[in-house]
Design a protein around this motif. Structure first.
Motif, PDB file in Angstrom:
ATOM      1  N   THR A  86       0.802  -1.211  -0.020  1.00 16.43           N
ATOM      2  CA  THR A  86       0.079  -0.044   0.004  1.00 16.43           C
ATOM      3  C   THR A  86       0.758   1.319   0.072  1.00 16.43           C
ATOM      4  O   THR A  86       0.357   2.391   0.241  1.00 16.43           O
ATOM      5  CB  THR A  86      -0.971  -0.016   1.170  1.00 16.43           C
ATOM      6  OG1 THR A  86      -0.406   0.133   2.519  1.00 16.43           O
ATOM      7  CG2 THR A  86      -1.943  -1.213   1.442  1.00 16.43           C
TER       8      THR A  86
ATOM      9  N   ARG B 264      -0.893   2.962  -5.223  1.00 12.40           N
ATOM     10  CA  ARG B 264      -2.058   2.493  -5.493  1.00 12.40           C
ATOM     11  C   ARG B 264      -1.975   2.374  -6.965  1.00 12.40           C
ATOM     12  O   ARG B 264      -1.575   2.910  -7.825  1.00 12.40           O
ATOM     13  CB  ARG B 264      -3.171   3.446  -5.296  1.00 12.40           C
ATOM     14  CG  ARG B 264      -3.443   3.130  -3.782  1.00 12.40           C
ATOM     15  CD  ARG B 264      -4.760   4.309  -3.316  1.00 12.40           C
ATOM     16  NE  ARG B 264      -4.426   5.454  -3.466  1.00 12.40           N
ATOM     17  CZ  ARG B 264      -5.312   6.500  -3.366  1.00 12.40           C
ATOM     18  NH1 ARG B 264      -6.627   6.198  -3.198  1.00 12.40           N
ATOM     19  NH2 ARG B 264      -5.068   7.750  -3.539  1.00 12.40           N
TER      20      ARG B 264
ATOM     21  N   ILE C 213      -6.951  -6.436  -4.464  1.00 11.74           N
ATOM     22  CA  ILE C 213      -7.567  -6.810  -3.493  1.00 11.74           C
ATOM     23  C   ILE C 213      -6.547  -7.735  -2.303  1.00 11.74           C
ATOM     24  O   ILE C 213      -6.039  -8.595  -2.999  1.00 11.74           O
ATOM     25  CB  ILE C 213      -8.806  -7.868  -3.692  1.00 11.74           C
ATOM     26  CG1 ILE C 213      -9.767  -7.426  -4.870  1.00 11.74           C
ATOM     27  CG2 ILE C 213      -9.676  -8.283  -2.333  1.00 11.74           C
ATOM     28  CD1 ILE C 213     -10.598  -5.787  -4.370  1.00 11.74           C
TER      29      ILE C 213
ATOM     30  N   TYR D 138      -9.671  -6.841   1.175  1.00 10.28           N
ATOM     31  CA  TYR D 138     -10.010  -5.058   1.332  1.00 10.28           C
ATOM     32  C   TYR D 138      -9.421  -4.599  -0.385  1.00 10.28           C
ATOM     33  O   TYR D 138      -8.435  -5.196  -0.721  1.00 10.28           O
ATOM     34  CB  TYR D 138      -9.195  -4.370   2.127  1.00 10.28           C
ATOM     35  CG  TYR D 138      -9.739  -4.617   3.536  1.00 10.28           C
ATOM     36  CD1 TYR D 138     -10.750  -3.943   3.866  1.00 10.28           C
ATOM     37  CD2 TYR D 138      -9.248  -5.680   4.334  1.00 10.28           C
ATOM     38  CE1 TYR D 138     -11.286  -4.071   5.337  1.00 10.28           C
ATOM     39  CE2 TYR D 138      -9.756  -5.922   5.870  1.00 10.28           C
ATOM     40  CZ  TYR D 138     -10.964  -5.263   6.030  1.00 10.28           C
ATOM     41  OH  TYR D 138     -11.281  -5.374   7.392  1.00 10.28           O
ATOM     42  N   ASN D 139     -10.190  -3.696  -0.821  1.00  5.05           N
ATOM     43  CA  ASN D 139      -9.762  -2.857  -1.919  1.00  5.05           C
ATOM     44  C   ASN D 139      -8.544  -2.020  -1.705  1.00  5.05           C
ATOM     45  O   ASN D 139      -8.892  -0.856  -0.823  1.00  5.05           O
ATOM     46  CB  ASN D 139     -10.994  -2.191  -2.612  1.00  5.05           C
ATOM     47  CG  ASN D 139     -10.659  -1.712  -3.999  1.00  5.05           C
ATOM     48  OD1 ASN D 139      -9.637  -1.482  -4.236  1.00  5.05           O
ATOM     49  ND2 ASN D 139     -11.808  -1.242  -4.674  1.00  5.05           N
ATOM     50  N   ALA D 140      -7.450  -2.267  -2.234  1.00 10.71           N
ATOM     51  CA  ALA D 140      -6.433  -1.347  -1.866  1.00 10.71           C
ATOM     52  C   ALA D 140      -6.396  -0.207  -2.641  1.00 10.71           C
ATOM     53  O   ALA D 140      -5.684   0.818  -2.139  1.00 10.71           O
ATOM     54  CB  ALA D 140      -5.024  -2.369  -2.167  1.00 10.71           C
TER      55      ALA D 140
ATOM     56  N   VAL E 174      -8.921   1.640  -2.367  1.00  7.07           N
ATOM     57  CA  VAL E 174      -9.586   2.719  -1.300  1.00  7.07           C
ATOM     58  C   VAL E 174      -8.825   3.004  -0.402  1.00  7.07           C
ATOM     59  O   VAL E 174      -8.372   2.160   0.540  1.00  7.07           O
ATOM     60  CB  VAL E 174     -10.902   2.058  -0.746  1.00  7.07           C
ATOM     61  CG1 VAL E 174     -11.817   2.746  -0.023  1.00  7.07           C
ATOM     62  CG2 VAL E 174     -11.792   1.639  -2.172  1.00  7.07           C
TER      63      VAL E 174
ATOM     64  N   SER F 162      -9.426   4.473   2.502  1.00  9.55           N
ATOM     65  CA  SER F 162      -9.862   4.212   3.856  1.00  9.55           C
ATOM     66  C   SER F 162      -9.515   2.629   4.432  1.00  9.55           C
ATOM     67  O   SER F 162      -9.634   2.340   5.606  1.00  9.55           O
ATOM     68  CB  SER F 162     -11.251   4.443   4.023  1.00  9.55           C
ATOM     69  OG  SER F 162     -12.035   3.552   3.232  1.00  9.55           O
ATOM     70  N   ASN F 163      -9.228   1.941   3.423  1.00 10.06           N
ATOM     71  CA  ASN F 163      -8.742   0.491   3.613  1.00 10.06           C
ATOM     72  C   ASN F 163      -7.367   0.181   3.910  1.00 10.06           C
ATOM     73  O   ASN F 163      -6.931  -0.855   4.429  1.00 10.06           O
ATOM     74  CB  ASN F 163      -9.141  -0.515   2.585  1.00 10.06           C
ATOM     75  CG  ASN F 163     -10.798  -0.593   2.485  1.00 10.06           C
ATOM     76  OD1 ASN F 163     -11.504  -0.435   3.159  1.00 10.06           O
ATOM     77  ND2 ASN F 163     -11.148  -0.915   1.007  1.00 10.06           N
TER      78      ASN F 163
ATOM     79  N   SER G  15      -5.116   1.064   6.247  1.00 11.42           N
ATOM     80  CA  SER G  15      -4.871   0.546   7.680  1.00 11.42           C
ATOM     81  C   SER G  15      -5.101  -1.003   7.982  1.00 11.42           C
ATOM     82  O   SER G  15      -4.411  -1.370   8.424  1.00 11.42           O
ATOM     83  CB  SER G  15      -5.647   1.668   8.737  1.00 11.42           C
ATOM     84  OG  SER G  15      -7.012   1.426   8.599  1.00 11.42           O
ATOM     85  N   HIS G  16      -6.444  -1.212   7.222  1.00  3.64           N
ATOM     86  CA  HIS G  16      -6.832  -2.586   7.714  1.00  3.64           C
ATOM     87  C   HIS G  16      -5.721  -3.615   6.673  1.00  3.64           C
ATOM     88  O   HIS G  16      -5.566  -4.591   7.364  1.00  3.64           O
ATOM     89  CB  HIS G  16      -8.225  -2.860   7.021  1.00  3.64           C
ATOM     90  CG  HIS G  16      -9.314  -2.209   7.809  1.00  3.64           C
ATOM     91  ND1 HIS G  16      -9.673  -2.338   8.991  1.00  3.64           N
ATOM     92  CD2 HIS G  16      -9.860  -0.883   7.248  1.00  3.64           C
ATOM     93  CE1 HIS G  16     -10.638  -1.676   9.501  1.00  3.64           C
ATOM     94  NE2 HIS G  16     -10.825  -0.647   8.273  1.00  3.64           N
ATOM     95  N   ILE G  17      -5.468  -3.098   5.688  1.00  2.00           N
ATOM     96  CA  ILE G  17      -4.533  -4.047   4.955  1.00  2.00           C
ATOM     97  C   ILE G  17      -3.326  -4.167   5.490  1.00  2.00           C
ATOM     98  O   ILE G  17      -2.469  -5.324   5.775  1.00  2.00           O
ATOM     99  CB  ILE G  17      -4.352  -3.462   3.425  1.00  2.00           C
ATOM    100  CG1 ILE G  17      -5.731  -3.587   2.641  1.00  2.00           C
ATOM    101  CG2 ILE G  17      -3.048  -4.073   2.816  1.00  2.00           C
ATOM    102  CD1 ILE G  17      -5.647  -2.743   1.245  1.00  2.00           C
TER     103      ILE G  17
END
Length: 286
Positions: A73, A76, A83, A87-89, A91, A93-94, A96-98
């Motif tokens: 990340t 982009r 993905i 999670y859609n990389a 986006v 907002s995603n 931190s989750h990735i």
């Protein structure tokens, strides 16, 4: 509390539990392209990664660093879909989750040179949410796995290049990330240390996804489940090391069968040996 560090190692936040972490990182790239200005560094890349060890090969400027930047990340895709762990990389907002599922060792990284190994590796875990107790416990485990016990309290500035490299690997692995991305992890290691790292990664890849970029073809021959060869931003080969060996010349006495196959592949379909590197931004990094 730890002092601030600009350590450039992305590690994941995974709660420490007893036993092997068993969740699987799934990565899907669909027709991904990436450009630096008008320079196309990656062109129509479609790949999928599950558990296992995947090797990235390619000459300088092939797009390996760009691909790893996308997987971690730091960049982009300009086109296509990416993905990571559901999670859609693309986006924002995603991100931190990735990153909570990713461990990364870049080719160049910084450590707290005045601090000990245990402090550096503990910091890598603490910075991503571990309590001080959890961070210390996780750090001691990975330090042992990397055969660094004798240097636990040694300041980084006093370490050899190979030992420092293993500290970087420890920082990337301390949280047992689902997706582990390593750029030239065995640089500076002696043959015995390289074998130890191979064994460690081979075991880790049984239940995690490991993506490893290297110019050392023999390292991949010993442990890679799959190999991806890139040249000029495109995929030349997706397959096993046996697929690469088929392309080799058994009469080449100066190369292993895999090195010979890799050289022949590039000469026939990619960048011939000795051709100037691409002017893409990542050419100096790959």
């Amino acid at each position: 509390m730890f002092e601030h560090s600009n350590c450039y190692v992305i590690v994941s936040f995974v709660t420490i539990v007893k036993g092997r972490h068993t969740s699987m990182a799934e990565v899907e790239l669909g027709h991904v392209s990436f450009s630096y200005g008008s320079t196309r560094a990656l062109k129509d890349i479609t790949l999928s990664f599950d558990s296992g060890l995947y090797g990235l090969l390619g000459p300088n400027g092939a797009g390996k660093t760009t691909l790893m930047n996308l997987l971690t990340t730091l960049a982009r895709p300009s086109e296509g879909s990416l993905i990571i762990h559901g999670y859609n990389a693309k986006v924002r907002s995603n991100v931190s989750h990735i990153r909570s599922a990713v461990g990364y060792l870049p080719q160049s990284f910084e450590l707290m040179n005045a601090s000990s190994i245990i402090r550096n590796v503990s910091y890598a875990a603490w910075a991503h949410g571990f309590s001080l107790t959890e961070a210390a416990r996780a750090a001691n485990l990975v330090i042992h796995d990397l055969d660094l016990d004798d240097y636990t309290h040694t300041p980084v500035r006093k370490l050899s290049g190979g030992t420092r490299q293993r500290v970087g690997i420890a920082c990337a692995m301390v949280t047992q990330p689902d997706l582990l991305v390593l750029d030239e992890p065995t640089v500076g290691l002696d043959p015995i240390q390289r074998i130890q790292i191979r064994k460690l990664l081979d075991t880790y890849a049984q239940k995690h996804t490991v993506i490893l970029s290297t110019h050392l073809v023999d390292d991949l021959a010993a442990m890679a489940d799959q190999v991806i060869v890139l040249s000029k931003g495109r995929i030349l080969l997706k397959g096993t090391m046996d697929d690469l060996a088929v392309l080799g010349d058994s009469d080449d006495k100066l190369s292993t069968i895999w090195e010979s196959g890799y050289k022949n592949l590039l000469t026939t379909h990619g960048t011939p040996a000795g051709e100037p590197a691409s002017q893409a931004t990542d050419a100096k990094k790959d």
